[in-house]
Design an enzyme around this catalytic site. Structure first.
Site, short mmCIF file in Angstrom:
data_model
loop_
_atom_site.label_atom_id
_atom_site.label_comp_id
_atom_site.label_asym_id
_atom_site.label_seq_id
_atom_site.Cartn_x
_atom_site.Cartn_y
_atom_site.Cartn_z
N TYR A 39 18.10 -32.43 -18.86
CA TYR A 39 18.71 -32.24 -17.55
C TYR A 39 19.07 -33.61 -17.01
O TYR A 39 18.24 -34.31 -16.45
CB TYR A 39 17.73 -31.53 -16.62
CG TYR A 39 18.24 -31.38 -15.20
CD1 TYR A 39 19.33 -30.56 -14.91
CD2 TYR A 39 17.62 -32.04 -14.14
CE1 TYR A 39 19.80 -30.42 -13.61
CE2 TYR A 39 18.08 -31.89 -12.84
CZ TYR A 39 19.17 -31.08 -12.58
OH TYR A 39 19.61 -30.95 -11.29
N TYR A 48 28.17 -26.52 -17.36
CA TYR A 48 26.91 -26.91 -16.68
C TYR A 48 25.93 -25.74 -16.72
O TYR A 48 26.24 -24.63 -16.29
CB TYR A 48 27.23 -27.29 -15.25
CG TYR A 48 26.15 -28.08 -14.55
CD1 TYR A 48 26.17 -29.47 -14.56
CD2 TYR A 48 25.13 -27.46 -13.85
CE1 TYR A 48 25.21 -30.21 -13.89
CE2 TYR A 48 24.17 -28.19 -13.18
CZ TYR A 48 24.21 -29.57 -13.20
OH TYR A 48 23.26 -30.29 -12.54
#
Lengths: 347, 392
Positions: free
Chosen positions: B342, B298
């Protein structure tokens, strides 16, 4: 503030801002007399048998008063929240137009509905950049339209200023800890300037932009009450003596719900720090430094590092506590901040 | 997987379909529609129909309820619906929830989804200035009056400490992560930063956002949707795509955990919650860092990629910048959130699936074992996804 915000704001046009509101009092002679005395209006039409109310009192009959308002629709709160979230946290009443279809007389009971009439394109004014929001209130007596009241506000992001912090160690502690978020919301039926005051009055309201308020509830109110009295209170578990911060209703070390407090002596060091550059926020003037301060007692707290240039803050810098008052449009806010410790110069 | 003992979930379920909308800055349609489009696309990819679905999982932050997605997709009755909290920390945990439901027989086909107009609507990067006086609100309230208001600033507080502890500069520490992501995105047509690689010099020249983070340390903001279809390994073997087997799945929260503001514990140079995830994933999968072919870590902000590599044991504390600069692990081959989109980590799960299928635009030859992680700085989750038979 993005241009796409405007499209979202436009979607509120035509939606209600207040539904089926009613005047708190019938039109009455005492309020008429007070109004005429306050404005110096000696027109004989407003006294004696057969008197009418001054037409410009139209809004006076529909105001909610200090105790609040009723019937406000969700759409208007949403619109204001959208603007708040976009940084348009300040509000100024800019102007008002009224139409009078028939005079109001003592005994008339008014009812009203308010609609969000228009939201402007993004505008930049001397105060800042934002959007004009116009509402129209239809005032009725027994279903008959007697007047309309069109009210315009500018909801805007104030131009940024340097933080207006001032040392307050010598001042009596008169600040208050806010009980959580109090968006600077504008309530047309409550705080509107009278139709005779309007723009000049509103433009005269030059206030410092609002700092975000502490978020206070039953679990941490004691901390902010301490700050108001210029004491930095740290919780101590009475079961195992572990100090803790932030404030919580139980101890992570032993699970005990019992605690008392100790007052921090105010000495600490910078454990880490951030220099804020972007995006800008009202009440803060980038670049500015925020420190994670490790107190001598061993717990850490986020705070501002003051009295030192933002680019001179360093990890390990010795600092000491100071309470500062920040006066802004919502009143006084007392915060614990940290300055380089006396006699120790920043590297 | 328990923190203390090995669980029985590994090898029971697989991801059999992935689907996404385009990734944009202004989708021009509702978040619900993005969710529905991505769910339909994932089902089509899986060779299944909405009528096959009996479970849905999403994020607590998602605005499209399971029941509404079901209605608009043409699904019927649901026997399992669940949501996971803590922002991007939910990403891999949605798959864990789905796998748990499938393994327990609570549902047969579960779709995990996340869709938002995060760029054209509510932008997380624009920060927070007030919160309700709930327990969550007060946690953030300790920072707000002082102007620590944005995700970048919360991450920067730990990043500063990392640099200080290991004697690093932001350019040398964070630059390689940004450059790697953009190099991969540059060849990914689905990436927003397709064909736009950057250099270390570009990174070092980009403007400060919250020192020590620069613009190119912060991921972009995106409108879009991503969905993943999970079913049993047995059923997966009858479907058209090679299954991506959930070999291990875990959530993790550390001691004294907060959401983005865990400033008050330990030394701020690591991610203790990711250590909780890592220990479970290694134990559950029986794998070690050297066994991993591709890492999808991430990357909403570059510093936390470094700390994840260290928490998972790919390298020693403080050595991740060199590890990334030397390309010792194929990392975020879709371009990551820095380069592709994102999507709260869900697009990363899809990339791991593509690697196992052999269809990534930056395909690692023979990739059979992948590690995927979810949001950092928050209670989080992770997955080890493998090709069927790769861990036998």
């Amino acid at each position: 503030m993005d241009d796409e915000l405007h499209a979202r704001l436009k979607a509120y046009e035509g939606r209600p801002a207040a539904v089926a509101g009613t005047g708190r009092d019938p039109v009455n002679a005492p309020m008429i007399r007070h109004w005429c005395e306050a404005t110096g209006d000696r027109n004989p039409a407003y006294t004696g048998p057969g008197a009418i109310a001054p037409p410009t009192m139209l809004q006076a009959w529909i105001m909610g008063g200090l105790s609040g308002h009723e019937g406000r629709a969700q759409a208007y709160d949403e619109l204001l929240s959208l603007l708040d979230e976009a940084g348009c946290t300040s509000v100024v009443a800019t102007d008002c137009e009224q139409e009078y279809l028939r005079p109001l007389r003592p005994g008339d009971e008014v009812a009203f509905d308010t609609v969000i009439e228009s939201v402007s394109q993004r505008k930049t004014t001397k105060l800042g950049t934002g959007y004009f929001v116009t509402t129209r209130t239809d005032v009725r007596v027994a279903e008959e339209l007697v007047g309309t009241h069109r009210f315009r506000i500018l909801k805007y992001a104030p131009r940024t200023h340097a933080p207006s912090g001032q040392a307050s160690s010598a001042r009596a502690s008169s600040g208050h800890a806010s009980s959580g978020p109090a968006p600077n919301e504008y309530v047309p039926s409550e705080h509107a300037p009278t139709p005779t005051g309007r723009e000049e009055k509103a433009q005269g309201r030059q206030e410092a932009p609002r700092r975000p308020r502490p978020v206070v509830n039953r679990d941490n109110a004691g901390f902010w009450e301490g700050v108001r009295r210029h004491r930095l209170l740290v919780q101590r578990c009475t079961g195992c003596d572990t100090l803790r911060f932030p404030w919580l209703p139980g101890c992570n070390a032993c699970g005990s719900p019992e605690w008392d407090t100790v007052e921090a002596d105010g000495e600490g060091t910078v454990f880490s720090y951030v220099v804020m550059h972007h995006p800008p926020f009202p009440a803060f003037s980038p670049p500015y430094a925020i420190g994670l301060i490790e107190l001598a007692e061993g717990v850490r707290i986020i705070s501002n590092v003051v009295d030192v240039p933002y680019d001179k803050v360093r990890i390990g810098m010795p600092v000491e506590l100071e309470f500062r008052s920040y006066d802004d449009e919502d009143g006084e806010l007392v915060l614990p901040v940290f300055r380089p410790r006396a006699g120790e110069v920043a590297a | 997987m328990s923190v203390r003992t090995r669980d029985s979930l590994g090898g029971r379920a697989a991801i059999v379909g992935i689907g996404a909308t385009e990734f944009s800055k202004d989708s021009g349609r509702s978040e619900l529609r993005l969710a529905v489009e991505s769910v339909r696309a994932a089902l089509a990819d899986a060779g299944l129909t909405p009528a096959d679905v009996d479970g849905l999982v999403t994020f607590t932050m998602d605005t499209s309820p399971e029941i509404t997605v079901a209605q608009a997709c043409g699904m019927g009755e649901l026997s399992f619906f669940s949501r996971v909290h803590y922002g991007g920390g939910a990403a891999c945990a949605t798959v864990q929830q789905a796998a748990l439901a499938v393994a327990a027989g609570v549902a047969e086909v579960v779709v995990c989804y996340r869709a938002f107009n995060e760029r054209s609507g509510r932008r997380f990067g624009s920060g927070v200035r007030h919160r309700e006086p709930s327990a969550e609100g007060t946690a953030l309230g300790w920072t707000l009056p002082f102007g620590l208001l944005t995700p970048a600033s919360w991450v920067a507080m730990a990043a500063q400490r990392y640099l200080y502890t290991y004697g690093l500069t932001p350019e040398d520490a964070f630059g390689p992560v940004a450059v790697t992501a953009r190099r991969h995105a540059a060849v990914n047509p689905a990436a927003y930063f397709h064909d736009r690689p950057i250099t270390r010099a570009d990174h070092a020249a980009s403007r400060w956002i919250a020192e020590p983070l620069r613009l190119l340390d912060c991921c972009q903001e995106t409108d879009g949707g991503q969905a993943l279809v999970v079913t049993s390994v047995e059923r997966a073997r009858d479907l058209p795509q090679p299954p991506a087997v959930v070999t291990a799945a875990a959530q993790g929260a550390g001691r004294a955990q907060e959401q983005m503001t865990s400033f008050y514990r330990d030394d701020l140079t690591g991610l203790p919650e990711m250590s909780v995830v890592a220990r479970q994933l290694w134990r559950g999968s029986g794998l070690a860092p050297a066994d991993i072919d591709v890492g999808i870590l991430y990357d909403h902000f570059t510093p936390f990629v470094l700390m994840q590599l260290e928490e998972f044991g790919f390298c020693a504390p403080g050595e991740a910048p060199g590890f990334v600069a030397e390309d010792r692990l194929p990392l975020n081959t879709h371009g990551g959130q820095l380069g592709e989109a994102y999507l709260h980590g869900m697009n990363g799960v899809a990339e791991a699936v593509r690697q196992l299928r052999g269809t990534s635009v930056n395909q690692v030859p023979g990739a059979a074992r992948t590690l995927v992680t979810a949001g950092t700085g928050v209670p989080t989750s992770g997955l080890v996804l493998t090709r069927d038979g790769a861990t036998d």
